[in-house]
Design a protein around this motif. Structure first.
Motif, PDB file in Angstrom:
ATOM      1  N   SER A 179       0.846  -1.206   0.000  1.00 34.19           N
ATOM      2  CA  SER A 179       0.000   0.000   0.000  1.00 34.19           C
ATOM      3  C   SER A 179       0.873   1.245   0.000  1.00 34.19           C
ATOM      4  O   SER A 179       2.099   1.150   0.094  1.00 34.19           O
ATOM      5  CB  SER A 179      -0.862   0.019   1.258  1.00 34.19           C
ATOM      6  N   ASP A 180       0.227   2.423  -0.057  1.00 35.91           N
ATOM      7  CA  ASP A 180       0.976   3.685  -0.013  1.00 35.91           C
ATOM      8  C   ASP A 180       1.665   3.917   1.321  1.00 35.91           C
ATOM      9  O   ASP A 180       2.632   4.656   1.413  1.00 35.91           O
ATOM     10  CB  ASP A 180       0.007   4.868  -0.221  1.00 35.91           C
ATOM     11  N   ILE A 181       1.119   3.304   2.373  1.00 32.75           N
ATOM     12  CA  ILE A 181       1.705   3.574   3.696  1.00 32.75           C
ATOM     13  C   ILE A 181       2.678   2.488   4.142  1.00 32.75           C
ATOM     14  O   ILE A 181       3.286   2.605   5.194  1.00 32.75           O
ATOM     15  CB  ILE A 181       0.618   3.779   4.778  1.00 32.75           C
ATOM     16  N   GLY A 182       2.814   1.429   3.368  1.00 34.71           N
ATOM     17  CA  GLY A 182       3.754   0.383   3.753  1.00 34.71           C
ATOM     18  C   GLY A 182       3.269  -0.994   3.353  1.00 34.71           C
ATOM     19  O   GLY A 182       2.344  -1.124   2.553  1.00 34.71           O
ATOM     20  N   ASN A 183       3.908  -2.010   3.911  1.00 32.07           N
ATOM     21  CA  ASN A 183       3.618  -3.391   3.531  1.00 32.07           C
ATOM     22  C   ASN A 183       3.091  -4.201   4.718  1.00 32.07           C
ATOM     23  O   ASN A 183       3.423  -3.907   5.868  1.00 32.07           O
ATOM     24  CB  ASN A 183       4.870  -4.031   2.951  1.00 32.07           C
ATOM     25  N   PHE A 184       2.316  -5.224   4.377  1.00 34.42           N
ATOM     26  CA  PHE A 184       1.602  -5.982   5.404  1.00 34.42           C
ATOM     27  C   PHE A 184       1.731  -7.494   5.179  1.00 34.42           C
ATOM     28  O   PHE A 184       1.855  -7.942   4.046  1.00 34.42           O
ATOM     29  CB  PHE A 184       0.096  -5.686   5.339  1.00 34.42           C
ATOM     30  N   ILE A 185       1.618  -8.205   6.296  1.00 36.65           N
ATOM     31  CA  ILE A 185       1.414  -9.659   6.258  1.00 36.65           C
ATOM     32  C   ILE A 185       0.138  -9.893   7.058  1.00 36.65           C
ATOM     33  O   ILE A 185       0.002  -9.333   8.150  1.00 36.65           O
ATOM     34  CB  ILE A 185       2.567 -10.409   6.964  1.00 36.65           C
ATOM     35  N   ALA A 186      -0.783 -10.697   6.536  1.00 38.06           N
ATOM     36  CA  ALA A 186      -2.012 -10.921   7.292  1.00 38.06           C
ATOM     37  C   ALA A 186      -2.555 -12.322   7.016  1.00 38.06           C
ATOM     38  O   ALA A 186      -2.254 -12.915   5.979  1.00 38.06           O
ATOM     39  CB  ALA A 186      -3.072  -9.881   6.924  1.00 38.06           C
ATOM     40  N   SER A 187      -3.362 -12.798   7.959  1.00 37.60           N
ATOM     41  CA  SER A 187      -3.960 -14.127   7.789  1.00 37.60           C
ATOM     42  C   SER A 187      -5.117 -14.100   6.807  1.00 37.60           C
ATOM     43  O   SER A 187      -5.523 -15.147   6.314  1.00 37.60           O
ATOM     44  CB  SER A 187      -4.496 -14.649   9.119  1.00 37.60           C
ATOM     45  N   ASP A 188      -5.676 -12.911   6.569  1.00 36.54           N
ATOM     46  CA  ASP A 188      -6.865 -12.874   5.732  1.00 36.54           C
ATOM     47  C   ASP A 188      -7.017 -11.478   5.119  1.00 36.54           C
ATOM     48  O   ASP A 188      -6.476 -10.496   5.631  1.00 36.54           O
ATOM     49  CB  ASP A 188      -8.081 -13.213   6.599  1.00 36.54           C
ATOM     50  N   ILE A 189      -7.791 -11.393   4.067  1.00 38.28           N
ATOM     51  CA  ILE A 189      -7.902 -10.151   3.303  1.00 38.28           C
ATOM     52  C   ILE A 189      -8.581  -9.000   4.058  1.00 38.28           C
ATOM     53  O   ILE A 189      -8.115  -7.862   3.964  1.00 38.28           O
ATOM     54  CB  ILE A 189      -8.577 -10.438   1.944  1.00 38.28           C
ATOM     55  N   PRO A 190      -9.664  -9.239   4.834  1.00 33.88           N
ATOM     56  CA  PRO A 190     -10.321  -8.091   5.493  1.00 33.88           C
ATOM     57  C   PRO A 190      -9.351  -7.215   6.272  1.00 33.88           C
ATOM     58  O   PRO A 190      -9.526  -5.997   6.359  1.00 33.88           O
ATOM     59  CB  PRO A 190     -11.321  -8.762   6.446  1.00 33.88           C
ATOM     60  N   ALA A 191      -8.338  -7.819   6.817  1.00 35.69           N
ATOM     61  CA  ALA A 191      -7.407  -7.083   7.676  1.00 35.69           C
ATOM     62  C   ALA A 191      -6.623  -6.003   6.933  1.00 35.69           C
ATOM     63  O   ALA A 191      -6.089  -5.083   7.554  1.00 35.69           O
ATOM     64  CB  ALA A 191      -6.452  -8.072   8.335  1.00 35.69           C
ATOM     65  N   ILE A 192      -6.547  -6.082   5.613  1.00 36.02           N
ATOM     66  CA  ILE A 192      -5.741  -5.086   4.882  1.00 36.02           C
ATOM     67  C   ILE A 192      -6.604  -4.063   4.145  1.00 36.02           C
ATOM     68  O   ILE A 192      -6.098  -3.064   3.638  1.00 36.02           O
ATOM     69  CB  ILE A 192      -4.769  -5.766   3.875  1.00 36.02           C
ATOM     70  N   LEU A 193      -7.922  -4.309   4.104  1.00 27.69           N
ATOM     71  CA  LEU A 193      -8.757  -3.504   3.207  1.00 27.69           C
ATOM     72  C   LEU A 193      -8.881  -2.041   3.609  1.00 27.69           C
ATOM     73  O   LEU A 193      -9.232  -1.201   2.782  1.00 27.69           O
ATOM     74  CB  LEU A 193     -10.146  -4.127   3.079  1.00 27.69           C
ATOM     75  N   GLU A 194      -8.576  -1.727   4.836  1.00 32.02           N
ATOM     76  CA  GLU A 194      -8.618  -0.318   5.226  1.00 32.02           C
ATOM     77  C   GLU A 194      -7.525   0.473   4.490  1.00 32.02           C
ATOM     78  O   GLU A 194      -7.640   1.676   4.284  1.00 32.02           O
ATOM     79  CB  GLU A 194      -8.424  -0.214   6.740  1.00 32.02           C
ATOM     80  N   TYR A 195      -6.463  -0.210   4.072  1.00 36.64           N
ATOM     81  CA  TYR A 195      -5.307   0.489   3.482  1.00 36.64           C
ATOM     82  C   TYR A 195      -5.115   0.191   2.002  1.00 36.64           C
ATOM     83  O   TYR A 195      -4.561   0.995   1.269  1.00 36.64           O
ATOM     84  CB  TYR A 195      -4.029   0.100   4.240  1.00 36.64           C
TER      85      TYR A 195
END
Ligand code: GLU
Length: 333
Positions: A179-195
């Protein structure tokens, strides 16, 4: 099922980690923890709801990377010592999964003093040992996968390298997101959708290295590879609590709508012909298991075929009697 949520980027990490973990709450958990980097690695973990963890943290802390976890205990009771992250030597990890051969590994790692009862801490010792051997975390993770039996999705921080987060997975879910604010690792997609709605699926045995700008992915031989960046086109609302107090309530109230949508989108000509099977196993956990029980009722009534519904977590340990006319249906989220 637990949740993993890691962030590295331009924004203060603690509010992002807490809110990311809260979007994974629907998966169920008994404790939660975060490791975050200032000039050193700091670990906060607590039994019970995320709120308990949140109370231990100053969200304004100047930290721009961290690894977070909601635990569903499999080895060792739910308490703050067994909660993740675990740190041994130079390695700090969060882990989702089960290490089947952890007892044997533990015998080989007797120079480490374990604090918890978890399989995860044994895994952490092993990574530290392999890291000391190779002085290279990618090589350590590559060797790890040959030594470990079971399932794992990991978030890893190395003391010598506080600008990167590493991950590897096998048989436990994990996505990467950019994303524009950085990178993520998550167990599932909902957790990243805010960004962001851009995500990458990590396959079994692949390793990723995330810094604040880039994601580098290695295949099972340690060769850097390009992977597709996918776009999630579902709605944020449908993947969140949508105003309900908790997920179970949301799921109960959404049942009429979900059933209508499922039936409306059904193409009857694509339904499989069950008549060629003489036995069916339906395998699932939690509400998927209960959906299987409903399925059993209908299939036995209308197709006249014997159906066994099995709890997924036990299925692999069980003696099953299959023949070429047995159908196995796995239900998952
Ligand atoms: N097996 C690990 C433990 O009991 C991880 C459980 C999980 O996936 O939350 O700590």
């Amino acid at each position: 099922m637990c949740g993993i949520y890691c962030y590295i980027g331009k924004k203060k990490a603690l509010p992002i980690l807490i809110s990311g973990l809260s979007t994974l709450e629907y998966r169920g958990y008994d404790s939660a923890g975060i490791a975050y980097v200032t000039d050193k690695i700091n670990i906060a973990k607590e039994k019970g709801k995320l709120k308990n963890l949140e109370n231990l943290l100053d969200k304004e802390t100047d930290t721009y990377m961290g690894i977070g976890h909601t635990r569903w205990a499999t080895h060792g009771e739910p308490n703050s010592i067994n909660a993740h992250p675990h740190k041994q030597g130079k390695i700090t990890i969060v882990h989702n999964g089960i290490i089947e051969n952890y007892n044997k590994l533990k015998e080989e790692l007797n120079d480490y003093k374990l604090k918890s009862e978890t399989d995860t801490e044994v895994l952490c010792c092993l990574i530290d040992k392999l890291y000391n051997k190779h002085n290279d975390i990618i090589k350590a993770l590559l060797e790890l996968k040959d030594k470990v039996k079971g399932s794992y999705a990991l978030g890893v921080i190395v003391d010598d390298d506080l600008n990167n987060i590493y991950t590897i997975r096998k048989n436990s879910p994990l996505i990467l997101a950019t994303s524009d604010i950085g990178n993520f690792i998550a167990s599932d997609i909902p957790a990243i959708l805010e960004y962001t709605n851009k995500y990458i699926l990590l396959d079994n045995d692949e390793i990723a290295k995330l810094n604040k700008d880039t994601i580098t992915i290695y295949d099972k031989n340690g060769v850097i590879i390009d992977k597709n960046i996918n776009t999630f086109d579902g709605s944020y609302e449908s993947s969140c609590k949508n105003g309900y107090e908790h997920f179970m309530l949301k799921e109960i109230y959404e049942q009429p709508e979900v059933i209508k949508n499922t039936i409306n989108s059904l193409d009857l000509s694509t339904l499989p012909d069950l008549s060629k099977y003489n036995k069916i196993h339906i395998v699932g956990c939690g509400s998927a298991y209960h959906a299987g029980l409903v399925g059993k009722y209908f299939i036995e009534k209308y197709n006249n075929i014997e159906v066994n519904v099995e709890i997924a977590s036990e299925y692999r340990y069980k003696k099953c009697f299959y023949d070429k006319n047995t159908l196995v249906i796995f239900i998952s989220q």
